[in-house]
Design a protein around this motif. Structure first.
Motif: not given
Length: 297
Positions: A42-53, A63-68, A116-118
């Motif tokens: 039902i949803g999808a979010v794309r993340f960018a990892e921000i590294s400390s180094y 990450e895909y949001l699943l529902y049952n 991005v979030a959809a």
């Protein structure tokens, strides 16, 4: 005029939606069955990892949001060619005096920013949201190959646990296409293994190759060498037990090296069973000959 503006806005929104969908491997609305449960994306979010180094280089995950209807919500995490199924913990783990899960080892910590979030979500998510993550081994509390993760936003902290999903499961559940190159790359670098039986297939294949290659030397009266047999037996044991108890993340990075090491072990057994045996046979023949010549000199 108003109708024209509405049409243009609708076309732009549709183009943006298609562009967002192209970022995701799985489409919103797809259904798939994982762990005997049918989920709807039902949803999808794309993340960018921000590294400390390394502030100039980002890695991405989705990450895909699943529902049952019976099980509720779950998350399917895609990172490179690796997949994990995650669920929120309603009961938090026990903590030690430092605030970490008791008895569990810290694996990684990083920040992630929403790119991005959809789709639909049960909380408000927008581009630019920043989250802090800490990952721990969940072996002691939840079983092998489980990762515990704390996700901290500006307003709350959420704990979850995740387990690996093999590429074969993903292909079966969501109809992912078969790609030989991707499958090989995934097998070499992926984490779709049971930690207690690390890559037993690779081990068995390496052991069979070692036995088949060296069997003629073991059966030959002229080539049979006690040292070679002992080295071969030690090599078989080493192949079977090596790297089983390494940290999961370390093993992912060293997996290719481990396979190369198996090949090197097989080469050593061949060296001891054939080359050393031939050298030994030649030295025995040579010493007898020189002794006979010395008697006539």
């Amino acid at each position: 005029m108003s109708t024209t503006k509405d049409t243009v806005a609708l076309m732009e929104a549709n183009a943006q939606r298609k562009e967002q969908e192209n970022l995701f491997t799985l489409s919103i609305g797809m259904k798939g069955r994982l762990n005997d449960t049918e989920y709807l994306i039902i949803g999808a979010v794309r993340f960018a990892e921000i590294s400390s180094y390394n502030q100039n280089q980002s890695e991405y995950w989705t990450e895909y949001l699943l529902y049952n209807t019976q099980q509720g919500f779950a998350w399917l995490i895609e990172s490179g060619k690796r997949w994990r199924l995650s669920e929120t913990l309603h009961t938090w783990p026990d903590f030690d005096s430092s605030g970490n899960p008791a008895g569990e080892m810290l694996i990684d910590h990083y920040r992630g920013q929403v790119e991005v979030a959809a789709g639909a979500f049960y909380w408000k998510v927008k581009q630019g949201d920043l989250l802090h993550y800490k990952e721990y081994s969940g072996k002691k509390s939840y079983g092998r190959n489980v990762i515990l993760c704390s996700e901290q936003s500006r307003d709350e902290i959420v704990w979850s646990k995740s387990s690996p999903v093999s590429y074969r499961q993903m292909r079966k559940a969501f109809g992912l296409s078969f790609d030989t190159k991707e499958m090989l790359s995934y097998w070499l670098k992926g984490d779709n293994r049971n930690v207690g039986s690390r890559d037993n297939v690779a081990r068995i294949i390496a052991m069979l190759i070692l036995i088949i290659v060296n069997l003629p030397a073991w059966l030959s009266p002229h080539l049979r060498s006690p040292v070679g047999i002992v080295v071969s037996l030690c090599a078989l044991v080493w192949i079977w037990v090596s790297d089983r108890y390494k940290n999961d993340r370390d093993y992912e990075e060293e997996r290719v090296g481990t396979i190369i090491f198996f090949a090197f072990i097989i080469f050593l057994t061949v060296l001891f069973n054939y080359v050393k045996a031939e050298d030994s046979d030649s030295s025995h023949s040579g010493s007898s000959y020189h002794g006979y010549s010395a008697g006539h000199k």
